[in-house]
Design a protein around this motif. Structure first.
Motif, PDB file in Angstrom:
ATOM      1  N   GLN A  30       0.823  -1.207   0.000  1.00 53.99           N
ATOM      2  CA  GLN A  30       0.000   0.000   0.000  1.00 53.99           C
ATOM      3  C   GLN A  30       0.861   1.262   0.000  1.00 53.99           C
ATOM      4  OE1 GLN A  30      -3.198  -0.955  -0.570  1.00 53.99           O
ATOM      5  NE2 GLN A  30      -2.067  -2.883  -0.394  1.00 53.99           N
ATOM      6  N   LYS A  31       2.077   1.153   0.540  1.00 56.80           N
ATOM      7  CA  LYS A  31       3.011   2.284   0.536  1.00 56.80           C
ATOM      8  C   LYS A  31       3.875   2.276  -0.727  1.00 56.80           C
ATOM      9  CE  LYS A  31       5.061   3.469   4.385  1.00 56.80           C
ATOM     10  NZ  LYS A  31       4.418   4.761   4.699  1.00 56.80           N
ATOM     11  N   MET A  32       3.586   1.324  -1.638  1.00 58.47           N
ATOM     12  CA  MET A  32       4.329   1.152  -2.899  1.00 58.47           C
ATOM     13  C   MET A  32       5.810   0.876  -2.663  1.00 58.47           C
ATOM     14  SD  MET A  32       2.408   3.800  -5.516  1.00 58.47           S
ATOM     15  CE  MET A  32       2.547   5.245  -4.458  1.00 58.47           C
ATOM     16  N   ASN A  33       6.115   0.277  -1.511  1.00 56.20           N
ATOM     17  CA  ASN A  33       7.473  -0.160  -1.217  1.00 56.20           C
ATOM     18  C   ASN A  33       7.555  -1.632  -1.619  1.00 56.20           C
ATOM     19  OD1 ASN A  33       9.981  -0.838  -0.186  1.00 56.20           O
ATOM     20  ND2 ASN A  33       9.694   0.294   1.723  1.00 56.20           N
ATOM     21  N   TYR A  34       7.662  -1.866  -2.928  1.00 54.13           N
ATOM     22  CA  TYR A  34       7.547  -3.221  -3.457  1.00 54.13           C
ATOM     23  C   TYR A  34       8.766  -4.077  -3.151  1.00 54.13           C
ATOM     24  CZ  TYR A  34       3.614  -1.167  -5.880  1.00 54.13           C
ATOM     25  OH  TYR A  34       2.430  -0.531  -6.144  1.00 54.13           O
ATOM     26  N   MET A  35       9.921  -3.461  -2.996  1.00 52.40           N
ATOM     27  CA  MET A  35      11.114  -4.241  -2.669  1.00 52.40           C
ATOM     28  C   MET A  35      10.990  -4.823  -1.259  1.00 52.40           C
ATOM     29  SD  MET A  35      15.078  -3.038  -2.791  1.00 52.40           S
ATOM     30  CE  MET A  35      16.406  -4.192  -2.445  1.00 52.40           C
ATOM     31  N   MET A  36      10.529  -4.014  -0.318  1.00 57.05           N
ATOM     32  CA  MET A  36      10.336  -4.493   1.043  1.00 57.05           C
ATOM     33  C   MET A  36       9.211  -5.527   1.088  1.00 57.05           C
ATOM     34  SD  MET A  36      11.496  -4.071   4.169  1.00 57.05           S
ATOM     35  CE  MET A  36      12.002  -2.406   4.639  1.00 57.05           C
ATOM     36  N   ALA A  37       8.124  -5.267   0.353  1.00 52.55           N
ATOM     37  CA  ALA A  37       7.011  -6.216   0.317  1.00 52.55           C
ATOM     38  C   ALA A  37       7.456  -7.555  -0.251  1.00 52.55           C
ATOM     39  CB  ALA A  37       5.866  -5.642  -0.520  1.00 52.55           C
ATOM     40  N   GLU A  38       8.282  -7.514  -1.291  1.00 51.90           N
ATOM     41  CA  GLU A  38       8.795  -8.755  -1.878  1.00 51.90           C
ATOM     42  C   GLU A  38       9.568  -9.572  -0.847  1.00 51.90           C
ATOM     43  OE1 GLU A  38      12.455 -10.268  -4.628  1.00 51.90           O
ATOM     44  OE2 GLU A  38      11.950  -8.140  -4.693  1.00 51.90           O
ATOM     45  N   ALA A  39      10.439  -8.888  -0.102  1.00 49.45           N
ATOM     46  CA  ALA A  39      11.256  -9.580   0.897  1.00 49.45           C
ATOM     47  C   ALA A  39      10.379 -10.256   1.946  1.00 49.45           C
ATOM     48  CB  ALA A  39      12.208  -8.586   1.564  1.00 49.45           C
ATOM     49  N   VAL A  40       9.332  -9.547   2.381  1.00 50.44           N
ATOM     50  CA  VAL A  40       8.442 -10.090   3.407  1.00 50.44           C
ATOM     51  C   VAL A  40       7.667 -11.293   2.868  1.00 50.44           C
ATOM     52  CG1 VAL A  40       6.469  -9.583   4.877  1.00 50.44           C
ATOM     53  CG2 VAL A  40       8.234  -7.864   4.562  1.00 50.44           C
ATOM     54  N   TYR A  41       7.150 -11.178   1.640  1.00 46.59           N
ATOM     55  CA  TYR A  41       6.391 -12.284   1.065  1.00 46.59           C
ATOM     56  C   TYR A  41       7.280 -13.508   0.835  1.00 46.59           C
ATOM     57  CZ  TYR A  41       2.073  -9.685   0.288  1.00 46.59           C
ATOM     58  OH  TYR A  41       0.899  -8.997   0.474  1.00 46.59           O
ATOM     59  N   ARG A  42       8.510 -13.290   0.432  1.00 48.47           N
ATOM     60  CA  ARG A  42       9.422 -14.421   0.245  1.00 48.47           C
ATOM     61  C   ARG A  42       9.655 -15.147   1.577  1.00 48.47           C
ATOM     62  NH1 ARG A  42      11.520 -15.062  -4.698  1.00 48.47           N
ATOM     63  NH2 ARG A  42      11.748 -13.254  -6.088  1.00 48.47           N
ATOM     64  N   LYS A  43       9.825 -14.358   2.633  1.00 51.13           N
ATOM     65  CA  LYS A  43      10.022 -14.953   3.949  1.00 51.13           C
ATOM     66  C   LYS A  43       8.776 -15.730   4.373  1.00 51.13           C
ATOM     67  CE  LYS A  43      12.798 -15.258   7.552  1.00 51.13           C
ATOM     68  NZ  LYS A  43      14.120 -15.899   7.442  1.00 51.13           N
ATOM     69  N   ALA A  44       7.594 -15.162   4.119  1.00 49.23           N
ATOM     70  CA  ALA A  44       6.341 -15.833   4.473  1.00 49.23           C
ATOM     71  C   ALA A  44       6.181 -17.139   3.704  1.00 49.23           C
ATOM     72  CB  ALA A  44       5.161 -14.901   4.192  1.00 49.23           C
ATOM     73  N   GLN A  45       6.551 -17.140   2.426  1.00 51.03           N
ATOM     74  CA  GLN A  45       6.421 -18.342   1.617  1.00 51.03           C
ATOM     75  C   GLN A  45       7.390 -19.431   2.054  1.00 51.03           C
ATOM     76  OE1 GLN A  45       3.467 -18.041   0.378  1.00 51.03           O
ATOM     77  NE2 GLN A  45       3.944 -18.576  -1.727  1.00 51.03           N
TER      78      GLN A  45
END
Length: 258
Positions: A134-149
């Motif tokens: 939502q903050k358009m911080n896609y690099m940080m979001a990617e890192a978090v989703y990878r960790k979740a997966q």
């Protein structure tokens, strides 16, 4: 009044009376906040939780945090949502979540079920990734989703990860992840919802592919593909391979040391 008569305003009046008289404060506060969210007065619900949660038991704090996360999301308070999600992840890291147990009993739509620490960690990371999106911080979001997966993979987070990669113009990586969803091998696969979303994202991806990437999708020879990739690498700035979420998560240790 809340469940039978659907008189939400009347229910709130009674919840306030219960809070002020100390009558079942834990459930009264949580239920009132949920009703306030339904009435789209989430700001008042946030204030109520902040004012009365000190009177609630230790066992109720986690569920109140979950209600707060939903309220922050409803109000668009993304920074507050991120801070609270990080705080809950820190409790897991410290071994303090679930009152020190590996599982807890949760309730949804009147049914009870068991939730593991592993599932809760992945869920919180998924919410954190969405907040960063939502903050358009896609690099940080990617890192978090990878960790979740890595912890507890599912189709919904895989689709969100694919979207993060699309927003970063990393089309090949996004295509591989979305195609994995369409194979139906990830947990939580749903023929109607997950497949439709993955198909829509793939369609969006292919409409956005720059000319220099078309060879990968059209099956051109390897030599031409390698030449184009070399040009792209020369044009693109060097990007750090270390994803920032790992620095943030590892900073929990530094905070604890202080």
């Amino acid at each position: 009044m809340q469940l039978v008569d659907k008189d939400y305003e009347g229910a709130i009046v009674l919840f306030w009376k219960a809070l002020n008289s100390g009558d079942r404060v834990d459930s009264a506060l949580k239920d009132m906040a949920v009703v306030m969210k339904q009435l789209d007065i989430s700001e008042e619900a946030i204030e109520a939780i902040s004012s009365f949660r000190g009177l609630c038991s230790k066992q109720s704090q986690e569920s109140l945090d979950n209600v707060l996360i939903d309220l922050y999301k409803k109000c668009g308070k993304i920074d507050e949502q991120i801070d609270l999600l990080k705080q809950k992840l820190k409790l897991i890291y410290q071994g303090e979540a679930f009152n020190g147990k590996l599982t807890k009993t949760a309730r949804s739509h009147g049914k009870k079920f068991q939730v593991s620490i592993k599932q809760e960690t992945s869920r919180l990371l998924g919410n954190l990734g969405w907040a960063y999106m939502q903050k358009m911080n896609y690099m940080m979001a990617e890192a978090v989703y990878r960790k979740a997966q890595m912890i507890d993979p599912d189709c919904n987070k895989a689709c969100n990860l694919g979207l993060c990669l699309i927003r970063q113009a990393r089309y090949e990586e996004a295509q591989l992840i979305l195609e994995e969803v369409l194979k139906g091998k990830l947990p939580g696969f749903d023929d109607s919802k997950s497949m439709k979303r993955a198909q829509e994202l793939l369609k969006e991806l292919r409409s956005m592919i720059p000319e220099q990437y078309l060879s990968d999708f059209l099956g051109l020879d390897d030599e031409l593909i390698k030449g184009l990739e070399q040009l792209v690498n020369e044009w693109s700035p060097v990007r750090s391979k270390r994803l920032p979420i790992f620095e943030e998560i590892s900073s929990f240790r530094d905070q604890l040391a202080c």
